[in-house]
Design a protein around this motif. Sequence first.
Motif, PDB file in Angstrom:
ATOM      1  N   SER A  20       1.184  -1.286   0.028  1.00  0.00           N
ATOM      2  CA  SER A  20       0.091  -0.087   0.000  1.00  0.00           C
ATOM      3  C   SER A  20       0.827   1.255  -0.171  1.00  0.00           C
ATOM      4  CB  SER A  20      -0.952  -0.158   1.097  1.00  0.00           C
ATOM      5  OG  SER A  20      -0.164  -0.098   2.555  1.00  0.00           O
ATOM      6  N   ARG A 116       7.944 -10.245  -2.254  1.00  0.00           N
ATOM      7  CA  ARG A 116       7.694  -9.146  -3.159  1.00  0.00           C
ATOM      8  C   ARG A 116       7.998  -7.967  -1.936  1.00  0.00           C
ATOM      9  NH1 ARG A 116       5.489  -5.064  -2.829  1.00  0.00           N
ATOM     10  NH2 ARG A 116       4.460  -5.936  -0.834  1.00  0.00           N
ATOM     11  N   SER A 117       8.897  -6.960  -2.729  1.00  0.00           N
ATOM     12  CA  SER A 117       9.103  -5.728  -1.892  1.00  0.00           C
ATOM     13  C   SER A 117       9.673  -4.736  -2.709  1.00  0.00           C
ATOM     14  CB  SER A 117      10.229  -6.185  -0.761  1.00  0.00           C
ATOM     15  OG  SER A 117      10.345  -4.983  -0.010  1.00  0.00           O
ATOM     16  N   VAL A 118       9.404  -3.393  -2.323  1.00  0.00           N
ATOM     17  CA  VAL A 118      10.117  -2.431  -3.155  1.00  0.00           C
ATOM     18  C   VAL A 118      11.552  -2.402  -3.279  1.00  0.00           C
ATOM     19  CG1 VAL A 118      10.181   0.213  -3.684  1.00  0.00           C
ATOM     20  CG2 VAL A 118       8.168  -1.035  -2.262  1.00  0.00           C
ATOM     21  N   ARG A 120      14.200   0.393  -3.805  1.00  0.00           N
ATOM     22  CA  ARG A 120      14.517   1.952  -4.262  1.00  0.00           C
ATOM     23  C   ARG A 120      15.892   2.239  -4.626  1.00  0.00           C
ATOM     24  NH1 ARG A 120      11.010   1.907   0.145  1.00  0.00           N
ATOM     25  NH2 ARG A 120       8.594   2.641  -0.514  1.00  0.00           N
ATOM     26  N   GLN A 284       9.933  -0.859  -8.739  1.00  0.00           N
ATOM     27  CA  GLN A 284       9.686   0.392  -7.613  1.00  0.00           C
ATOM     28  C   GLN A 284       8.695   1.172  -8.235  1.00  0.00           C
ATOM     29  OE1 GLN A 284      12.730   3.585  -7.139  1.00  0.00           O
ATOM     30  NE2 GLN A 284      11.550   4.503  -5.384  1.00  0.00           N
ATOM     31  N   PRO A 285       7.619   1.415  -7.340  1.00  0.00           N
ATOM     32  CA  PRO A 285       6.586   2.314  -8.262  1.00  0.00           C
ATOM     33  C   PRO A 285       7.090   3.616  -8.374  1.00  0.00           C
ATOM     34  CG  PRO A 285       5.839   1.067  -6.213  1.00  0.00           C
ATOM     35  CD  PRO A 285       7.490   0.925  -6.291  1.00  0.00           C
ATOM     36  N   MET A 287       4.969   6.630  -8.650  1.00  0.00           N
ATOM     37  CA  MET A 287       3.439   7.048  -8.811  1.00  0.00           C
ATOM     38  C   MET A 287       3.447   8.540  -8.728  1.00  0.00           C
ATOM     39  SD  MET A 287       1.866   4.418  -9.469  1.00  0.00           S
ATOM     40  CE  MET A 287       0.103   4.753  -9.074  1.00  0.00           C
ATOM     41  N   ARG A 346      12.923  -3.197   4.626  1.00  0.00           N
ATOM     42  CA  ARG A 346      11.868  -3.122   4.034  1.00  0.00           C
ATOM     43  C   ARG A 346      10.744  -2.859   4.983  1.00  0.00           C
ATOM     44  NH1 ARG A 346       8.939  -8.416   1.974  1.00  0.00           N
ATOM     45  NH2 ARG A 346       7.377  -6.694   2.158  1.00  0.00           N
ATOM     46  N   ARG A 349       4.784  -5.401   8.320  1.00  0.00           N
ATOM     47  CA  ARG A 349       3.214  -5.157   8.366  1.00  0.00           C
ATOM     48  C   ARG A 349       2.654  -5.248   9.753  1.00  0.00           C
ATOM     49  NH1 ARG A 349       4.695  -4.500   3.919  1.00  0.00           N
ATOM     50  NH2 ARG A 349       3.619  -4.847   2.109  1.00  0.00           N
TER      51      ARG A 349
HETATM   52  C1  LIG Z   1      -0.559   2.425  -4.923  1.00  0.00           C
HETATM   53  C2  LIG Z   1       0.920   2.538  -4.430  1.00  0.00           C
HETATM   54  C3  LIG Z   1       1.922   3.338  -4.726  1.00  0.00           C
HETATM   55  C4  LIG Z   1       3.093   3.546  -4.328  1.00  0.00           C
HETATM   56  N1  LIG Z   1       4.041   4.554  -4.807  1.00  0.00           N
HETATM   57  C5  LIG Z   1       5.147   4.720  -4.444  1.00  0.00           C
HETATM   58  C6  LIG Z   1       5.964   5.316  -4.873  1.00  0.00           C
HETATM   59  O1  LIG Z   1       5.501   6.419  -5.543  1.00  0.00           O
HETATM   60  N2  LIG Z   1       7.633   5.205  -4.656  1.00  0.00           N
HETATM   61  C7  LIG Z   1       7.892   4.330  -3.927  1.00  0.00           C
HETATM   62  O2  LIG Z   1       9.039   4.264  -3.770  1.00  0.00           O
HETATM   63  N3  LIG Z   1       7.142   3.223  -3.459  1.00  0.00           N
HETATM   64  C8  LIG Z   1       5.885   3.580  -3.903  1.00  0.00           C
HETATM   65  N4  LIG Z   1       4.878   2.402  -3.250  1.00  0.00           N
HETATM   66  C9  LIG Z   1       5.517   1.195  -2.398  1.00  0.00           C
HETATM   67  C10 LIG Z   1       5.338   1.300  -0.836  1.00  0.00           C
HETATM   68  O3  LIG Z   1       5.642   2.387  -0.429  1.00  0.00           O
HETATM   69  C11 LIG Z   1       5.271   0.108  -0.394  1.00  0.00           C
HETATM   70  O4  LIG Z   1       4.565  -0.911  -1.052  1.00  0.00           O
HETATM   71  C12 LIG Z   1       4.995  -0.189   0.991  1.00  0.00           C
HETATM   72  O5  LIG Z   1       5.851   0.837   1.615  1.00  0.00           O
HETATM   73  C13 LIG Z   1       5.246  -1.563   1.338  1.00  0.00           C
HETATM   74  O6  LIG Z   1       6.663  -2.068   1.289  1.00  0.00           O
HETATM   75  P1  LIG Z   1       6.747  -3.363   0.434  1.00  0.00           P
HETATM   76  O7  LIG Z   1       6.011  -3.108  -0.618  1.00  0.00           O
HETATM   77  O8  LIG Z   1       8.315  -3.340   0.299  1.00  0.00           O
HETATM   78  O9  LIG Z   1       6.306  -4.459   1.374  1.00  0.00           O
HETATM   79  C14 LIG Z   1       3.493   2.510  -3.463  1.00  0.00           C
HETATM   80  C15 LIG Z   1       2.774   1.500  -3.236  1.00  0.00           C
HETATM   81  C16 LIG Z   1       1.354   1.418  -3.724  1.00  0.00           C
HETATM   82  C17 LIG Z   1       0.510   0.298  -3.483  1.00  0.00           C
END
Ligand SMILES: Cc1cc2nc3c(=O)[nH]c(=O)nc-3n(C[C@H](O)[C@H](O)[C@H](O)COP(=O)(O)O)c2cc1C
Length: 359
Positions: A20, A116-118, A120, A284-285, A287, A346, A349
């Motif tokens: 999220s 699964r994780s971001v 960066r 990495q999203p 967004m 990371r 939850r």
């Molecule tokens: C809708 C959405 C938008 C997000 N936007 C960004 C973003 O712009 N940059 C970023 O670094 N991470 C972004 N994230 C990643 C979240 O920060 C990340 O999923 C959350 O902190 C949980 O970490 P994890 O995915 O490593 O478990 C986004 C995630 C979602 C679901």
Amino acid sequence: MTPISHPIEDILELARWAPSGDNTQPWRFEVLDERHLIVHAFDTRDHCVYDLDGHPSQIGLGALLETLTIAASAHGMRAECTRDLESPEANPQYMVELIPDGQLLPDSLRTHVKGRSVQRRPMRTKPLTQPQKEALQSAVGDVYHVRWFDGRMQRYQFAKLMFDNGKLRLTLPEAYPVHRSIIEWKSRFSEDRVPDQALGLDAMTLQLMRWVMANWQRVNFFNTYLAGHLVPRVEMDLLPGLFCAAHFAILAPKPPETIDDYVAAGRAVQRFWLTATGLGLQLQPEMTPLIFSRYVREGRVFSRLPSAVESATALGARLSRLMKGLPVEQAVFLGRIGNGTTATSRSLRLPIDRLMSER
Ligand SMILES: Cc1cc2nc3c(=O)[nH]c(=O)nc-3n(C[C@H](O)[C@H](O)[C@H](O)COP(=O)(O)O)c2cc1C
């Protein structure tokens, strides 16, 4: 005696690993019985400048419902999720019914939910293979289209866009309280926020940023007189933007409008991200350019600084050019992807008992 674990507990235990925005986990669970639960969702539009109309939260909610569905399949159950149309859009409720189905095979993506994780930090620039691209396209189905922006020039253009977008983010007074509240300092892991070590900054910059971010006056002073945003943007935007296999956009068949459109998109995004994890890829999203460009497109003021609105307008026009005529308003997700190591820091939850609704 060990308590008997019911499938519904296992399912929620896995589902809570859905991503999220800023790790807000905007959902709580109310278990009615072994086959029924209610997901009480919420969004953060009232205090988070990035959660425009709650859409990013709704994408996260879609990811949650998809993960729940994947988790249920491991127990031979279909998860039927129905939005309560009476529930307010900012606090939507979903009735979930778990239906045993002897024909159902466990979804193979379930093994990637926790991994699964971001990422960066910079990734490798090795291009994605055609089979990888095809697997990622088929993960989102026929309805959504994945567009790739790869090759040195496009990566540079997106990196530069993210670098300039980073200036807007870091100098925006309305974003400061958001950044302050979502970073957990001096942490490698965080249950309810983003740990500072996952931001992609080196240790010294992180230490300085922690000090600077203690109040807006410091942030503003550093930004105005010492270009305080420069090093963070190099580390968080420019280098990661250059060092990846590709940037990508996931496009919906028409501009998403309703909560159902965004939730459906979130389901596709989660399948894409889990498939990437299964292929050994990092993601990495990215967004915020999409969010700012929507503000601008709809003529909505998101900042008391006129210069911020001007920057967002210019960035939106650049994003359109980079997308080469593809309709930006149909993009539901933007990100970067590539080979690389998994993040060592990371978000975790909230424990399941803290995600249980008291209603
Ligand atoms: C809708 C959405 C938008 C997000 N936007 C960004 C973003 O712009 N940059 C970023 O670094 N991470 C972004 N994230 C990643 C979240 O920060 C990340 O999923 C959350 O902190 C949980 O970490 P994890 O995915 O490593 O478990 C986004 C995630 C979602 C679901």
